[in-house]
Design a protein around this motif. Structure first.
Motif, short mmCIF file in Angstrom:
data_model
loop_
_atom_site.label_atom_id
_atom_site.label_comp_id
_atom_site.label_asym_id
_atom_site.label_seq_id
_atom_site.Cartn_x
_atom_site.Cartn_y
_atom_site.Cartn_z
N SER A 178 -20.32 47.01 -6.84
CA SER A 178 -19.42 47.30 -7.95
C SER A 178 -20.18 47.39 -9.27
CB SER A 178 -18.34 46.21 -8.07
OG SER A 178 -18.94 44.96 -8.37
N GLN B 7 -4.18 40.97 -7.31
CA GLN B 7 -2.86 41.56 -7.50
C GLN B 7 -2.59 42.67 -6.49
OE1 GLN B 7 -2.89 42.73 -11.62
NE2 GLN B 7 -2.43 40.66 -12.37
N THR B 8 -3.61 43.45 -6.14
CA THR B 8 -3.43 44.52 -5.17
C THR B 8 -3.09 43.97 -3.79
OG1 THR B 8 -4.99 45.92 -6.37
CG2 THR B 8 -4.52 46.53 -4.09
N ASN B 9 -3.72 42.84 -3.43
CA ASN B 9 -3.45 42.22 -2.13
C ASN B 9 -2.19 41.38 -2.12
OD1 ASN B 9 -5.75 43.39 -1.13
ND2 ASN B 9 -7.01 41.54 -1.29
N GLY B 10 -1.54 41.24 -3.26
CA GLY B 10 -0.32 40.46 -3.32
C GLY B 10 -0.54 38.97 -3.40
N SER C 258 -2.54 34.87 -13.79
CA SER C 258 -2.85 36.11 -14.50
C SER C 258 -2.98 35.86 -15.99
CB SER C 258 -1.74 37.14 -14.24
OG SER C 258 -1.71 37.50 -12.88
N THR D 135 -7.60 42.34 -10.39
CA THR D 135 -7.05 43.54 -9.76
C THR D 135 -7.02 43.40 -8.25
OG1 THR D 135 -7.87 44.90 -11.58
CG2 THR D 135 -7.30 46.03 -9.55
N PHE D 136 -8.09 42.84 -7.69
CA PHE D 136 -8.15 42.63 -6.24
C PHE D 136 -7.05 41.68 -5.78
CE2 PHE D 136 -9.70 40.01 -2.69
CZ PHE D 136 -9.91 41.00 -1.73
N GLU E 278 -12.05 42.92 -12.20
CA GLU E 278 -12.22 43.23 -10.79
C GLU E 278 -11.52 42.20 -9.91
OE1 GLU E 278 -15.97 42.59 -7.96
OE2 GLU E 278 -16.27 44.27 -9.34
N GLN F 117 0.74 37.46 -8.59
CA GLN F 117 1.69 38.33 -9.25
C GLN F 117 1.14 38.80 -10.60
OE1 GLN F 117 4.50 39.35 -7.73
NE2 GLN F 117 3.84 38.12 -5.96
N LYS F 118 1.65 39.94 -11.07
CA LYS F 118 1.18 40.47 -12.36
C LYS F 118 1.57 39.58 -13.52
CE LYS F 118 1.05 45.32 -10.91
NZ LYS F 118 1.54 46.69 -11.18
#
Length: 242
Positions: free
Chosen positions: A120, A188-191, A200, A185-186, A182, A194-195
């Motif tokens: 990355s 939050q994308t995987n659940g 967060s 985002t990882f 990074e 939460q946002k």
């Protein structure tokens, strides 16, 4: 804005920088120690991997960024001779470099190996930053502590030493920001996160605090030592009458 900047004293900037550093340290400790499952969510993973995963943000933020920032500010607050200030500066920068190297090693120590973690922008920037930091530390050691160096050589190198030091410090903060983005985002994308949740908010608050801290440290480093209007007028008057 220029008048407001000129009215700031080095002491007030030091207070703001220390306050920002305290917030950053508190947030990263809370994140790493309270939300440990976010760093290694697999329950079957060995405890050793979890420890290394948690150590990485602690070493890179507190050990690398905060200590190196304090080393930059040494010349502003530490009383005594220039040799004493340079000694403390060199030691703190050496400690920060050791934390940075060990912090990268903890990340590469996982079962996936080095190649799996070196993919990355954050990882690339981290390697470049620590490499530049090590070269900067070595240059500072050779330039200011080698007895064979002549004075004019040290004077010519000093502006580059200051520039590279501030640039590397800014790059370290930018690298940490990419790492926070990074990771969040990882998650939050995987659940996993939460946002809009406490974790967060902690991560975003850490990013804002790091941005504020870097601004205070760099501003304090480049601000002239005597910045009050009275001191400037006295200096100008002495120049006219000399």
């Amino acid at each position: 804005m220029a008048a407001a900047a000129q009215s700031l004293s080095p002491f007030s900037l030091l207070v703001l920088a220390r306050f920002s550093a305290s917030i950053v340290a508190l947030l990263v400790l809370t994140w790493a120690l309270h939300f440990k499952t976010s760093f290694y969510p697999h329950s079957s993973s060995p405890q050793e991997d979890l420890i290394y995963a948690v150590l990485h943000p602690l070493l890179m933020v507190i050990g690398f960024i905060l200590i190196s920032g304090e080393a930059i500010l040494v010349h502003r607050w530490l009383p005594g001779s220039r040799n004493l200030k340079k000694s403390v500066h060199l030691c703190l920068q050496g400690l920060a470099l050791a934390c940075g190297i060990f912090g990268i090693w903890t990340k590469f120590h996982s079962r996936d190996g080095i190649v799996a973690n070196f993919y990355s922008l954050h990882s690339w920037m981290g390697i470049i930053c620590v490499t530049l930091f090590g070269a900067q530390w070595l240059m500072g050691f050779l330039s200011f502590w080698h007895r064979g160096e002549v004075r004019m050589t040290r004077i010519r190198i000093l502006p580059w030493h200051v520039f590279l030091g501030l640039y590397t410090y800014g790059l370290a903060v930018a690298t940490a920001e990419t790492g926070l983005l990074e990771k969040l985002t990882f998650l939050q994308t995987n659940g996993a996160v939460q946002k809009r949740c406490t974790e967060s908010m902690i991560v975003n608050g850490m990013g804002l605090s790091l941005a504020l801290l870097s601004g205070m440290v760099i501003f304090a480093a480049v601000l002239p030592k005597y910045q009050t209007p009275h001191s400037r007028s006295v200096y100008s008057s002495n120049k006219l009458h000399s």
